[in-house]
Design a protein around this motif. Structure first.
Motif, PDB file in Angstrom:
ATOM      1  N   ARG A 226      22.967   3.244  41.310  1.00 51.24           N
ATOM      2  CA  ARG A 226      22.586   1.836  41.114  1.00 51.24           C
ATOM      3  C   ARG A 226      22.660   1.068  42.431  1.00 51.24           C
ATOM      4  O   ARG A 226      21.785   0.249  42.734  1.00 51.24           O
ATOM      5  N   THR A 227      23.685   1.329  43.211  1.00 52.20           N
ATOM      6  CA  THR A 227      23.804   0.681  44.515  1.00 52.20           C
ATOM      7  C   THR A 227      22.682   1.130  45.443  1.00 52.20           C
ATOM      8  O   THR A 227      22.077   0.323  46.170  1.00 52.20           O
ATOM      9  N   ASP A 247      20.839   5.876  53.103  1.00 58.92           N
ATOM     10  CA  ASP A 247      21.083   4.439  53.246  1.00 58.92           C
ATOM     11  C   ASP A 247      19.945   3.609  52.644  1.00 58.92           C
ATOM     12  O   ASP A 247      19.946   2.379  52.738  1.00 58.92           O
ATOM     13  N   GLY A 248      18.970   4.278  52.019  1.00 58.00           N
ATOM     14  CA  GLY A 248      17.876   3.586  51.363  1.00 58.00           C
ATOM     15  C   GLY A 248      16.660   3.347  52.226  1.00 58.00           C
ATOM     16  O   GLY A 248      15.611   2.947  51.703  1.00 58.00           O
ATOM     17  N   THR A 249      16.741   3.583  53.519  1.00 57.30           N
ATOM     18  CA  THR A 249      15.588   3.391  54.390  1.00 57.30           C
ATOM     19  C   THR A 249      14.586   4.523  54.186  1.00 57.30           C
ATOM     20  O   THR A 249      14.965   5.650  53.843  1.00 57.30           O
ATOM     21  N   PRO A 250      13.290   4.248  54.371  1.00 51.79           N
ATOM     22  CA  PRO A 250      12.287   5.300  54.179  1.00 51.79           C
ATOM     23  C   PRO A 250      12.558   6.507  55.072  1.00 51.79           C
ATOM     24  O   PRO A 250      12.914   6.365  56.253  1.00 51.79           O
ATOM     25  N   ALA A 251      12.427   7.693  54.511  1.00 51.12           N
ATOM     26  CA  ALA A 251      12.663   8.932  55.261  1.00 51.12           C
ATOM     27  C   ALA A 251      11.526   9.160  56.257  1.00 51.12           C
ATOM     28  O   ALA A 251      10.393   8.712  56.059  1.00 51.12           O
ATOM     29  N   ARG A 281      22.938  -1.849  30.683  1.00 52.06           N
ATOM     30  CA  ARG A 281      23.081  -3.228  31.186  1.00 52.06           C
ATOM     31  C   ARG A 281      24.258  -3.374  32.139  1.00 52.06           C
ATOM     32  O   ARG A 281      25.088  -4.272  32.000  1.00 52.06           O
ATOM     33  N   ALA A 282      24.292  -2.488  33.122  1.00 47.77           N
ATOM     34  CA  ALA A 282      25.418  -2.467  34.049  1.00 47.77           C
ATOM     35  C   ALA A 282      25.157  -3.245  35.331  1.00 47.77           C
ATOM     36  O   ALA A 282      26.084  -3.455  36.109  1.00 47.77           O
ATOM     37  N   ASP A 283      23.902  -3.672  35.568  1.00 48.99           N
ATOM     38  CA  ASP A 283      23.580  -4.283  36.847  1.00 48.99           C
ATOM     39  C   ASP A 283      22.489  -5.337  36.643  1.00 48.99           C
ATOM     40  O   ASP A 283      21.327  -5.004  36.402  1.00 48.99           O
TER      41      ASP A 283
END
Length: 380
Positions: A226-227, A247-251, A281-283
């Motif tokens: 979720r993070t 870290d979520g940035t495009p590979a 419904r956690a986020d």
């Protein structure tokens, strides 16, 4: 309009968004039955399921003429949701017999694609198949009870999840989840992820049913995913890349292509977020995210869907799967509360199944959205 204040996991109630916009229940049930019939037993230009021999069956990727763990595990999830044990068992028997490795660095993983006769085309696994296999098997155990191997469904699910976390501890192979970040990998050997593989709503259930020593990991994996999705989805457009670093940035571009952009895999992120919100419904960020991605596509015709940079710049290249993208945008309405929620539910309802060569992926996403929006995509 009835509002469910907490997720379906706690209330055992599931919203029916079609009913909320005035579609009669008998029409909804009829559509579900019709879509099942067409995908599994319909005309050659629509169906994707084929029985094989007396006890097996497969889902074919019609655009590539192969059988993929993605489609096999999707077909099993469709079957268990509709209480279709024969088709489920045929699909599982095919996957278990022809696709699951019995030894080596991929032991208990599945070769990601093969021919319709079961001949493997490549040995490597794709983790989205494993997580769907495991969840469908746990649901089957709850709906039908466990039988003799390989239909001891719960134990088969545990075998898969055991491999996903512990492969390589004996020095051979790699796990499918990065032990440090608790994030799912694109493939076991890769140092990056695929945002559309992240299914925190599945991990919450794995935390209840996997091997006891692994349950804490799955609970933390749900929170980590979720993070992660907060960082992988663009803060203005809501679009996410096909592949993204931890870290979520495009590979970075890979040898097999440049997947920094919003394209076919990434469509599933909206659907996954919607279903996670419906179930747990956690986020509350998921509400904002779903509103964002619906707003981005609100004034774009389905026929004009295409590849985009994650900040929203369109490519000339059209979408290969416009119906699939629409299906996931509609499924985002499970979480969305903005002005575009009803529009996408109604537009999806008015859209038929896709026909022709590229129909497989679109129509799998179509069926999941149909189940979810009618309150029939359930936990067992």
């Amino acid at each position: 309009m009835k509002t469910i204040e907490t997720g379906s996991f706690y209330t055992r109630e599931y919203r029916n968004l079609f009913s909320e916009i005035g579609i009669p229940e008998d029409a909804i049930q009829s559509r579900i039955g019709q879509v099942w019939q067409e995908l599994f037993y319909g005309a050659p230009d629509v169906r994707i399921y084929h029985p094989l021999g007396e006890d097996k069956g497969y889902i074919v990727d019609t655009g590539n003429s192969d059988v993929r763990t993605e489609g096999m595990s999707y077909g099993m999830m469709m079957a268990v949701q509709l209480d279709r044990k024969e088709e489920f068992d045929r699909l599982w028997n095919f996957a278990k017999t022809f696709m699951q490795h019995k030894e080596g660095k991929y032991k208990d993983y599945f070769a990601w694609h093969c021919k319709p006769d079961g001949t493997r085309l490549s040995p490597g696994p794709a983790p989205d198949g494993e997580e769907f296999f495991a969840m469908a098997l746990f649901f089957a155990s709850s709906r039908w009870g466990d039988g003799p191997e390989p239909f001891n469904y719960a134990e088969q699910a545990k075998i898969i999840l055991r491999a996903c976390l512990h492969q390589g501890e004996d020095g051979e192979g790699d796990p499918m989840w990065d032990p440090e970040t608790r994030l799912i990998k694109f493939i076991p050997e890769s140092p990056f992820s695929d945002p559309s593989y992240h299914l925190p709503h599945f991990y919450e259930l794995f935390a209840l049913r996997a091997d006891e020593q692994d349950r804490a990991f799955w609970k933390k994996a749900a929170a980590a995913s979720r993070t992660y999705l907060r960082t992988a989805c663009h803060p203005l457009t809501g679009l996410s890349p096909e592949y993204a670093n931890y870290d979520g940035t495009p590979a970075e571009p890979q040898p097999h292509g440049d997947y920094r952009h919003f394209f076919s895999d990434a469509y599933r992120v909206a659907a996954n977020i919607g279903l996670d919100y419906e179930w747990f419904r956690a986020d509350e960020w998921q509400v904002e995210q779903s509103n964002r991605i619906q707003a981005f596509f609100r004034n774009i015709e389905v026929s004009d869907y295409r590849r985009y940079t994650i900040d929203g710049q369109p490519f000339e290249e059209p979408s290969l799967h416009p119906v699939g993208l629409l299906a996931t945008l509609a499924m985002a309405s499970l979480a969305a509360d903005g002005p575009d929620r009803e529009h996408f539910v109604r537009l999806f309802w008015d859209t038929p199944l896709r026909e022709g060569e590229r129909r497989y992926y679109d129509n799998c996403l179509y069926f999941f959205s149909l189940l979810a929006l009618s309150g029939k995509y359930r936990m067992y």
